[in-house]
Every structure is written in C-alpha cells, then in structure tokens.
Design a protein around this motif. Structure first.
Motif, PDB file in Angstrom:
ATOM      1  N   GLU A 119      10.215  -0.838  -6.166  1.00 35.80           N
ATOM      2  CA  GLU A 119      10.236  -0.346  -4.786  1.00 35.80           C
ATOM      3  C   GLU A 119       9.281   0.822  -4.549  1.00 35.80           C
ATOM      4  OE1 GLU A 119      13.051   2.119  -7.188  1.00 35.80           O
ATOM      5  OE2 GLU A 119      12.582  -0.032  -7.020  1.00 35.80           O
ATOM      6  N   PRO A 121       5.900   2.994  -3.845  1.00 35.28           N
ATOM      7  CA  PRO A 121       4.681   2.709  -3.081  1.00 35.28           C
ATOM      8  C   PRO A 121       3.525   2.247  -3.960  1.00 35.28           C
ATOM      9  CG  PRO A 121       5.699   4.731  -2.299  1.00 35.28           C
ATOM     10  CD  PRO A 121       6.459   4.327  -3.524  1.00 35.28           C
ATOM     11  N   ALA A 124       2.576  -1.725  -4.816  1.00 32.95           N
ATOM     12  CA  ALA A 124       1.737  -2.624  -4.014  1.00 32.95           C
ATOM     13  C   ALA A 124       0.302  -2.627  -4.518  1.00 32.95           C
ATOM     14  CB  ALA A 124       1.786  -2.215  -2.548  1.00 32.95           C
ATOM     15  N   ARG A 150       2.558 -10.274  -2.564  1.00 26.37           N
ATOM     16  CA  ARG A 150       3.440  -9.147  -2.872  1.00 26.37           C
ATOM     17  C   ARG A 150       2.795  -7.831  -2.451  1.00 26.37           C
ATOM     18  NH1 ARG A 150       3.996 -11.986  -7.773  1.00 26.37           N
ATOM     19  NH2 ARG A 150       2.689 -10.438  -8.846  1.00 26.37           N
ATOM     20  N   ALA A 153       2.854  -7.471   1.399  1.00 25.31           N
ATOM     21  CA  ALA A 153       4.172  -7.049   1.884  1.00 25.31           C
ATOM     22  C   ALA A 153       4.421  -5.580   1.573  1.00 25.31           C
ATOM     23  CB  ALA A 153       5.261  -7.913   1.254  1.00 25.31           C
ATOM     24  N   GLY A 154       4.003  -5.140   0.397  1.00 24.04           N
ATOM     25  CA  GLY A 154       4.176  -3.740   0.030  1.00 24.04           C
ATOM     26  C   GLY A 154       3.341  -2.808   0.869  1.00 24.04           C
ATOM     27  N   ILE A 156       2.437  -3.279   3.934  1.00 21.09           N
ATOM     28  CA  ILE A 156       3.091  -3.200   5.239  1.00 21.09           C
ATOM     29  C   ILE A 156       4.323  -2.300   5.160  1.00 21.09           C
ATOM     30  CG2 ILE A 156       4.368  -4.509   6.970  1.00 21.09           C
ATOM     31  CD1 ILE A 156       2.504  -6.890   6.335  1.00 21.09           C
ATOM     32  N   ALA A 157       5.137  -2.496   4.128  1.00 19.27           N
ATOM     33  CA  ALA A 157       6.383  -1.734   3.991  1.00 19.27           C
ATOM     34  C   ALA A 157       6.126  -0.243   3.841  1.00 19.27           C
ATOM     35  CB  ALA A 157       7.173  -2.245   2.787  1.00 19.27           C
ATOM     36  N   HIS A 158       5.038   0.113   3.158  1.00 20.92           N
ATOM     37  CA  HIS A 158       4.752   1.530   2.899  1.00 20.92           C
ATOM     38  C   HIS A 158       3.646   2.077   3.800  1.00 20.92           C
ATOM     39  CE1 HIS A 158       7.478   1.683  -0.499  1.00 20.92           C
ATOM     40  NE2 HIS A 158       6.955   0.551  -0.953  1.00 20.92           N
TER      41      HIS A 158
END
Length: 255
Positions: A119, A121, A124, A150, A153-154, A156-158
């Motif tokens: 999880e 940062p 990614a 992957r 997505a990372g 975008i998430a961070h």
C-alpha cells in the motif's frame, strides 16, 4: 520519477529541483540537494540515475550517489526505495548496452518488492519499473501489462501525475503493439496532456513522437516537427530519441 514540485505545498527547494529536472538539468538539480539524510540522498541518486537513462552518460556519478543513499537507508521502506533505484540503474545500463546487468536489475527490484509494503506510495513506481523490465529485457508483454496496470492504479490512488503520464504511455505502447490504434491514441494523448500540464519538457518530445505514430499526415508531421524543436531546445535529450526523429521516423520511445 514521481514528485513534481509544482503543488502549493511544495517548498522552494523542491520547486527548484523540479524545474531543473523537467528541463533535463539533472546534475544541477542534484547539486541543490545535500545528501545528509536518507530522503535527500535517495532523491539525489534518483536524479542522477534518471540522467543516465536520458543521456546515456554519468554512470559513475549515479553509482556513487546510489551507494551513499544505500548507506543512509535505515528502515525497510528506505532500503526498498534504494533497491528500486539500484534496479533502475542496472536496467538503464542493460537497455543502453553499457553492460548486461539484467540479473542485477531483476534481483534489486525483487528485493525492493520484498521491502516496500503493497500500500506504500513507492510501490506504484516499483511496479512500473518491473513492467519496464518485463517489456524491454524479458520480452514478456503480458507480464509488463499486468505490472503497468498495477502501477497505473497506484499512481491514481496516490495522486502521482508524473508517474501516471508514464503508465498511460506504456499501456498505450502495448496497445499499439496489439493493433488497438484507438486505445493507443487515447493513452498517448493522456500522457502528453499530463506532461504539458506539468511542464515536463524533457518528456514531452517523446510523448509527441509516440502520439504521431497513431496519427496520419498532416497531424503526424506536425507532431514530429514539434518534437524535433523541443529535442533541439534541450540539447539532444533524450539521446535515444535522435534515432526516431531521423527520417524516416519510426517506432515508439522506450523510456
């Protein structure tokens, strides 16, 4: 690769580092950083490693900076981040034919994967670099696709727009290889848009060339002409783009 120094919360030092980095002045950017902490040493090393990929030079300086970062790393995430840079440097040396360090790249990125939590940062960026290895050294497009997804997505998430510009670009490259022109054009367009918004000049010319590969004339010629202008403006960086801008222009960029 991540971190732009362009948001309201960034300090003046990071803004200055980003402006130099985005114009291909990695040595000048690195000179602003005092490698007395693990974070500063790692950032300095990452700048000099990136210079190797874009200029095919500065290998010894990057190795020295990386060793300093490795020596200052004390926890798993710091050691994992340093291993990620080690793998990226070995990847760049192999890609440019300096020396075959593919085994070292795989081992270092594998070590990073064991140290960086899923999880975090930094995960990614690691996933993206594992995708590069799969695509360009192992020649395994399916493994590359999974890793890029992957990483995408990372990013975008961070909220990492620079990394997102790279994941868009490489996902588009795989789509183009599979003959999906519409998907490739969309991905390359998104990558170019983000880089222009960030002011990432050193990455804009490659993005223009890749988008040109999905267009027909006169748009393709216009994009390549703009790429040549930026390439000359930046003093011939990235070096590998010269081969693609020489008539007849062909292929997609590799970094």
């Amino acid at each position: 690769m991540s971190g732009t120094g362009t948001t309201a919360g960034d300090d003046p030092l990071q803004t200055a580092v980003w402006r130099l980095r985005s114009r291909g002045c990695w040595a000048d950017a690195a000179a602003l950083l005092r490698p007395v902490t693990a974070a500063a040493a790692l950032q300095r090393a990452s700048l000099l490693v990136e210079r190797c990929l874009y200029t095919e030079s500065g290998w010894a300086e990057a190795e020295d900076a990386l060793r300093a970062a490795e020596a200052l790393a004390h926890d798993d995430e710091e050691r994992g981040a340093a291993a990620c840079e080690r793998g990226y440097l070995a990847y760049a040396a192999t890609l440019h034919g300096v020396r075959d360090r593919a085994d070292e790249a795989r081992a270092a990125l594998g070590r990073a994967a064991a140290l960086i939590p899923p999880e975090a940062p930094a995960r990614a960026l690691l996933d993206f670099r594992r995708g590069l290895l799969a695509e360009n050294l192992t020649r395994s497009p399916q493994a590359a696709l999974a890793a890029y997804r992957r990483a995408h997505a990372g990013a975008i998430a961070h909220a990492d727009p620079l990394l997102l510009s790279f994941t868009w670009r490489h996902l588009a490259g795989l789509a183009l290889r599979d003959g999906d022109l519409a998907e490739a054009r969309h991905g390359f367009s998104e990558s170019l848009r983000i880089r222009e918004e960030l002011g990432y000049l050193v990455g804009t010319a490659p993005a223009l060339v890749s988008l040109a590969d999905t267009e027909s004339d006169p748009e393709a010629s216009r994009l390549r002409a703009e790429a040549r202008r930026l390439f000359r403006l930046l003093g011939g960086v990235p070096t590998w783009l010269a081969r693609q801008l020489a008539p007849p222009a062909a292929g997609a960029a590799t970094a």
